[in-house]
Every structure is written in C-alpha cells, then in structure tokens.
Design a protein around this motif. Sequence first.
Motif, PDB file in Angstrom:
ATOM      1  N   ALA A  79       0.836  -1.206   0.000  1.00 40.98           N
ATOM      2  CA  ALA A  79       0.000   0.000   0.000  1.00 40.98           C
ATOM      3  C   ALA A  79       0.870   1.255   0.000  1.00 40.98           C
ATOM      4  CB  ALA A  79      -0.932   0.002   1.214  1.00 40.98           C
ATOM      5  N   VAL A  80       2.072   1.155   0.564  1.00 40.43           N
ATOM      6  CA  VAL A  80       2.995   2.284   0.647  1.00 40.43           C
ATOM      7  C   VAL A  80       3.962   2.310  -0.542  1.00 40.43           C
ATOM      8  CG1 VAL A  80       4.840   3.320   2.043  1.00 40.43           C
ATOM      9  CG2 VAL A  80       2.835   2.326   3.169  1.00 40.43           C
ATOM     10  N   SER A  81       4.479   1.136  -0.932  1.00 45.68           N
ATOM     11  CA  SER A  81       5.521   1.074  -1.967  1.00 45.68           C
ATOM     12  C   SER A  81       4.972   1.193  -3.390  1.00 45.68           C
ATOM     13  CB  SER A  81       6.293  -0.250  -1.863  1.00 45.68           C
ATOM     14  OG  SER A  81       5.498  -1.326  -2.362  1.00 45.68           O
ATOM     15  N   ASN A  82       3.685   0.822  -3.589  1.00 50.99           N
ATOM     16  CA  ASN A  82       3.067   0.782  -4.920  1.00 50.99           C
ATOM     17  C   ASN A  82       3.752  -0.214  -5.853  1.00 50.99           C
ATOM     18  OD1 ASN A  82       1.278   2.848  -4.169  1.00 50.99           O
ATOM     19  ND2 ASN A  82       2.744   4.409  -4.798  1.00 50.99           N
ATOM     20  N   PHE A 112      -4.285  -0.304  -9.380  1.00 50.28           N
ATOM     21  CA  PHE A 112      -4.313   1.138  -9.642  1.00 50.28           C
ATOM     22  C   PHE A 112      -5.564   1.535 -10.409  1.00 50.28           C
ATOM     23  CE2 PHE A 112       0.157   0.003  -9.262  1.00 50.28           C
ATOM     24  CZ  PHE A 112       0.608   0.954  -8.364  1.00 50.28           C
ATOM     25  N   LYS A 113      -6.125   2.672 -10.039  1.00 54.19           N
ATOM     26  CA  LYS A 113      -7.247   3.273 -10.780  1.00 54.19           C
ATOM     27  C   LYS A 113      -6.872   4.730 -10.994  1.00 54.19           C
ATOM     28  CE  LYS A 113     -11.762   3.578 -11.997  1.00 54.19           C
ATOM     29  NZ  LYS A 113     -12.437   2.782 -13.001  1.00 54.19           N
ATOM     30  N   ARG A 137       2.913 -10.908 -13.989  1.00 56.92           N
ATOM     31  CA  ARG A 137       2.301 -10.307 -15.185  1.00 56.92           C
ATOM     32  C   ARG A 137       0.809 -10.643 -15.257  1.00 56.92           C
ATOM     33  NH1 ARG A 137       7.086  -9.071 -14.878  1.00 56.92           N
ATOM     34  NH2 ARG A 137       6.015  -7.723 -13.404  1.00 56.92           N
ATOM     35  N   PHE A 138       0.440 -11.886 -14.945  1.00 56.03           N
ATOM     36  CA  PHE A 138      -0.958 -12.299 -14.979  1.00 56.03           C
ATOM     37  C   PHE A 138      -1.786 -11.505 -13.966  1.00 56.03           C
ATOM     38  CE2 PHE A 138      -4.288 -15.151 -13.219  1.00 56.03           C
ATOM     39  CZ  PHE A 138      -5.127 -15.158 -14.322  1.00 56.03           C
ATOM     40  N   LEU A 139      -1.268 -11.347 -12.757  1.00 55.48           N
ATOM     41  CA  LEU A 139      -2.016 -10.622 -11.721  1.00 55.48           C
ATOM     42  C   LEU A 139      -2.090  -9.132 -12.024  1.00 55.48           C
ATOM     43  CD1 LEU A 139      -0.754 -12.623  -8.645  1.00 55.48           C
ATOM     44  CD2 LEU A 139      -3.017 -12.746  -9.718  1.00 55.48           C
ATOM     45  N   GLU A 140      -1.082  -8.595 -12.695  1.00 55.39           N
ATOM     46  CA  GLU A 140      -1.168  -7.199 -13.164  1.00 55.39           C
ATOM     47  C   GLU A 140      -2.298  -7.075 -14.178  1.00 55.39           C
ATOM     48  OE1 GLU A 140       2.808  -6.574 -14.582  1.00 55.39           O
ATOM     49  OE2 GLU A 140       3.597  -6.193 -12.565  1.00 55.39           O
ATOM     50  N   PHE A 141      -2.422  -8.048 -15.076  1.00 55.65           N
ATOM     51  CA  PHE A 141      -3.522  -8.075 -16.041  1.00 55.65           C
ATOM     52  C   PHE A 141      -4.866  -8.135 -15.307  1.00 55.65           C
ATOM     53  CE2 PHE A 141      -6.677 -10.900 -17.955  1.00 55.65           C
ATOM     54  CZ  PHE A 141      -7.024 -10.181 -19.095  1.00 55.65           C
ATOM     55  N   VAL A 142      -4.976  -9.037 -14.328  1.00 52.50           N
ATOM     56  CA  VAL A 142      -6.213  -9.169 -13.551  1.00 52.50           C
ATOM     57  C   VAL A 142      -6.586  -7.819 -12.932  1.00 52.50           C
ATOM     58  CG1 VAL A 142      -7.208 -10.176 -11.436  1.00 52.50           C
ATOM     59  CG2 VAL A 142      -5.985 -11.645 -13.076  1.00 52.50           C
ATOM     60  N   ASN A 143      -5.615  -7.159 -12.313  1.00 50.28           N
ATOM     61  CA  ASN A 143      -5.901  -5.879 -11.659  1.00 50.28           C
ATOM     62  C   ASN A 143      -6.285  -4.787 -12.653  1.00 50.28           C
ATOM     63  OD1 ASN A 143      -5.619  -6.911  -9.129  1.00 50.28           O
ATOM     64  ND2 ASN A 143      -3.656  -5.950  -8.695  1.00 50.28           N
ATOM     65  N   GLU A 145      -7.915  -5.286 -15.384  1.00 52.92           N
ATOM     66  CA  GLU A 145      -9.307  -5.600 -15.739  1.00 52.92           C
ATOM     67  C   GLU A 145     -10.245  -5.204 -14.614  1.00 52.92           C
ATOM     68  OE1 GLU A 145     -10.315  -6.981 -18.885  1.00 52.92           O
ATOM     69  OE2 GLU A 145      -8.301  -6.219 -19.227  1.00 52.92           O
ATOM     70  N   VAL A 146      -9.851  -5.500 -13.368  1.00 53.95           N
ATOM     71  CA  VAL A 146     -10.673  -5.161 -12.201  1.00 53.95           C
ATOM     72  C   VAL A 146     -10.866  -3.653 -12.095  1.00 53.95           C
ATOM     73  CG1 VAL A 146     -10.706  -5.120  -9.661  1.00 53.95           C
ATOM     74  CG2 VAL A 146     -10.158  -7.251 -10.868  1.00 53.95           C
ATOM     75  N   SER A 147      -9.800  -2.900 -12.352  1.00 53.36           N
ATOM     76  CA  SER A 147      -9.888  -1.434 -12.196  1.00 53.36           C
ATOM     77  C   SER A 147     -10.949  -0.828 -13.123  1.00 53.36           C
ATOM     78  CB  SER A 147      -8.537  -0.775 -12.433  1.00 53.36           C
ATOM     79  OG  SER A 147      -8.193  -0.797 -13.802  1.00 53.36           O
ATOM     80  N   GLN A 148     -11.226  -1.509 -14.231  1.00 53.88           N
ATOM     81  CA  GLN A 148     -12.189  -0.983 -15.190  1.00 53.88           C
ATOM     82  C   GLN A 148     -13.638  -1.105 -14.704  1.00 53.88           C
ATOM     83  OE1 GLN A 148     -11.421  -2.512 -19.162  1.00 53.88           O
ATOM     84  NE2 GLN A 148      -9.231  -2.463 -18.762  1.00 53.88           N
TER      85      GLN A 148
END
Length: 150
Positions: A79-82, A112-113, A137-143, A145-148
């Motif tokens: 949450a702090v390091s991003n 991120f949003k 990379r897969f979890l970055e893709f998931v996130n 998609e979630v942010s949308q």
Amino acid sequence: MLASLKSKVTSILSNNAESVENRLAKLCNLLRDTIDYYDWVGFYFKNGDKEELKLGPYAGEPTDHTIIPFGKGICGQVAVSNENFVVPDVAAQDNYIACSITVKSEIVVPLFKNGENIGQIDIDSNTPDPFTEEDERFLEFVNQEVSQIL
C-alpha cells in the motif's frame, strides 16, 4: 496456463448483471480453484481516507485480518511502496502477518485506478516459492481488468 485464464477473467468481470462484489468473489474462486498453488485469493482496498486496507471479496479460509494498517505486513507495505511484492518464504519476512500456519509464500500486486493505488490482490500459497514472473504479469492483467469495473 495462466494466459489461458485471461478470457475467463474478462468474461467474469464484464458481466454487468452481477454486482462488482459478486464478480470479484467469482474471480477469486476461479483463481483459487484453477491454479493449484493459489490457496487463498483476496482483494484488499483502501479504506476511504484512512491509512489502512479493508478486506474485500476473497476465496479461501476465513481471515481475522479484515483491516491492515499501511506499512504493516506484506499488504500494508505494498500500500505504501506501490510495487509488487513476492515473498518466496514468509518465515524469512520480519514484517509478515501470519494468516495461517500452512501458508509458506505470498504474492501481493497493487491495483491502480487513474494512477492511484486503491487496493491490491493478495495470494497466499501453502507451497514454498511457487510464484514466477508469469504470476506477476498475470495478476497485473487481472488488476487492470478489475480497475475498469470499479
């Protein structure tokens, strides 16, 4: 293997007939049920204006960690390091918050949003050191998609 799940992730998240909460819960279940070393899958989100994370939808054993202060544990550090945080061996981490004695490793990827870190996906594994760059990379893709849908 992970790449083959992308269409299922997109399909679940694009179902506007379901609430965001239900879609995220279905996504957690998909990942936990499909990837054998994903033993607990959940989302934590920034809790309003507070410097803390609040547990969102998840799949796996219940957890007492429904609120995590920024900086505390792996999730609080992300949450702090991003930045993504992969922990091959949780026993070697000083700032680890134990959720279960069976957990051996963890991966946390920030969500991120509009450029702001609003939460993260957190995955615990009972397998030592299973996470690879492909998981990141897969979890970055998931996130993404979630942010949308948030």
